[in-house]
Design an enzyme around this catalytic site. Structure first.
Site, PDB file in Angstrom:
ATOM      1  N   ASP A   1       1.056  -1.203   0.168  1.00 46.29           N
ATOM      2  CA  ASP A   1       0.020   0.002   0.008  1.00 46.29           C
ATOM      3  C   ASP A   1       0.762   1.314   0.147  1.00 46.29           C
ATOM      4  OD1 ASP A   1      -2.359   1.637   0.259  1.00 46.29           O
ATOM      5  OD2 ASP A   1      -3.345   0.151   1.136  1.00 46.29           O
TER       6      ASP A   1
ATOM      7  N   GLY B   1       4.215   1.357  -1.775  1.00 46.94           N
ATOM      8  CA  GLY B   1       4.465   1.928  -3.367  1.00 46.94           C
ATOM      9  C   GLY B   1       3.156   2.243  -3.874  1.00 46.94           C
ATOM     10  N   ASP B   2       3.006   2.377  -5.045  1.00 51.68           N
ATOM     11  CA  ASP B   2       1.856   2.776  -5.787  1.00 51.68           C
ATOM     12  C   ASP B   2       1.543   1.559  -7.066  1.00 51.68           C
ATOM     13  OD1 ASP B   2       0.068   4.074  -7.466  1.00 51.68           O
ATOM     14  OD2 ASP B   2       1.295   5.817  -7.971  1.00 51.68           O
ATOM     15  N   PHE B   3       0.245   1.042  -6.986  1.00 46.69           N
ATOM     16  CA  PHE B   3      -0.064   0.131  -7.807  1.00 46.69           C
ATOM     17  C   PHE B   3      -0.250   0.668  -9.046  1.00 46.69           C
ATOM     18  CE2 PHE B   3      -4.214   0.040  -5.133  1.00 46.69           C
ATOM     19  CZ  PHE B   3      -4.862   0.867  -5.914  1.00 46.69           C
TER      20      PHE B   3
ATOM     21  N   HIS C   1     -13.206  -1.688  -7.732  1.00 43.89           N
ATOM     22  CA  HIS C   1     -14.415  -0.800  -7.662  1.00 43.89           C
ATOM     23  C   HIS C   1     -14.172   0.886  -7.579  1.00 43.89           C
ATOM     24  CE1 HIS C   1     -15.619  -0.787  -3.234  1.00 43.89           C
ATOM     25  NE2 HIS C   1     -14.604  -0.540  -3.447  1.00 43.89           N
TER      26      HIS C   1
END
Length: 349
Positions: free
Chosen positions: A213, A239-241, A259
């Site tokens: 996350d 991190g950043d997905f 969603h």
């Protein structure tokens, strides 16, 4: 409208028994119930009743509220099963009201707050979303919910607590119906404080976990992982997905992530996940799956919420199948859970 009708909430099973004006009136005034629940939760009334019934005078003094004014929402809530007026002007918890206490594993108090503060204000602008396709939250606050939370630590804290409470219910349901024993390593992508991952690891004592996350969430998650007893088997990675997803797992879980986003952003997340998923690995998406036709579904209402708040959407089985295919996965199974969301399983192709 009779007294009995005024106390009823229309549902899929009883709406047909109500005359159309009663149904519409209940729908048009739904915000009153939402805000009454919010007031009780915000003031901490359920916590004050944890040891037994108390008169409204005591509740008002403890919450620094106007006595006769506090009585009115509590009386209204008691009429629909949230609290019980055990004697005149004296209130007690019901099982529903108990869910609004703080510090309990299944607490929904923070969820009541996050739904009824900024998100409630955004819903007041939902017509903007319908006309433009743009999130009402950004229209109201000048930015999306996630940047807003980054700039407002208290709202961020409440939101993450809300997700813990709700995800606790979902997590128990997921591990009760889905067998994770085949996976030696499970990565929870966008996993928040690690509620679902902790439940998975607790149910599989030999497995290890990766919690992924944004940095401030990973920092805050450590205490939770310690209290659940899985910290020694769980690696937190910040991190950043939208940039990358960490390698090292044979099952990748995306729980209530997709969603939040439209298809283009979802494809970015899924393609990053596909790059690190081994050929024999699995993608496990935990989301509500919208049923066809007129079948009642909370997902159809949450879909509107996703439009109004982050700008995402709930999806049907066919929509998930297409999304997965475009990202390099094949949908293989959908496992419903008692909590509502399903485990949507896919494999690399």
């Amino acid at each position: 409208m009779t007294k009995d009708q005024s106390n009823q909430l229309p549902s899929a099973t009883d709406a047909a028994a109500l005359p159309p004006p009663a149904i519409l009136l209940q729908l048009m005034t739904g915000y009153q119930r939402a805000q009454a629940v919010y007031v009780a939760a915000k003031l901490g009334v359920p916590d004050l009743l944890a040891d037994g019934p108390r008169p409204v005078e005591e509740l008002a003094a403890a919450t620094e509220s106007h006595t006769s004014s506090l009585y009115r929402p509590l009386r209204a809530l008691a009429s629909i099963g949230v609290f019980s007026e055990t004697s005149p002007r004296t209130f007690a918890l019901t099982p529903t009201a108990a869910l609004l206490r703080t510090g309990t594993p299944d607490s929904m108090r923070s969820l009541a707050l996050t739904y009824n503060e900024e998100q409630y204000q955004a819903w007041g602008n939902v017509l903007h979303s319908i006309r433009t396709g743009e999130p009402a939250f950004a229209h109201r606050f000048g930015m999306g919910p996630f940047p807003y939370f980054m700039q407002n630590p208290e709202a961020d804290r409440i939101f993450n607590e809300a997700m813990i409470g709700y995800t606790h219910q979902v997590a128990n349901a997921v591990v009760s119906v889905y067998d994770f024993s085949a996976y030696g390593a499970v990565a929870d992508v966008g996993g928040g404080y690690g509620t679902l991952l902790a439940a998975i690891l607790q149910s599989n004592p030999t497995a290890r976990g990766i919690l992924f996350d944004v940095p401030h969430v990973i920092d805050a998650a450590q205490d939770f992982l310690n209290t659940t007893g899985v910290a020694d088997r769980c690696t937190g990675i910040a991190g950043d997905f939208f940039t990358a997803v960490p390698a090292g797992a044979d099952a990748y879980v995306l729980s209530q992530i997709l969603h939040d986003w439209e298809d283009e952003q979802c494809l970015t997340i899924l393609k990053h996940t596909r790059r690190v998923t081994p050929q024999q690995g699995k993608l496990l998406v935990v989301e509500l799956v919208i049923p066809p036709g007129n079948e009642p579904s909370f997902g159809k209402w949450l879909d509107l919420h996703m439009l109004a708040i982050p700008g995402g959407r709930e999806r049907t089985e066919a929509e998930y199948s297409t999304l997965f295919r475009d990202a390099g996965f094949e949908l293989t199974n959908i496992v419903p859970t008692p909590a509502g969301p399903s485990v949507v399983e896919a494999v690399p192709v």
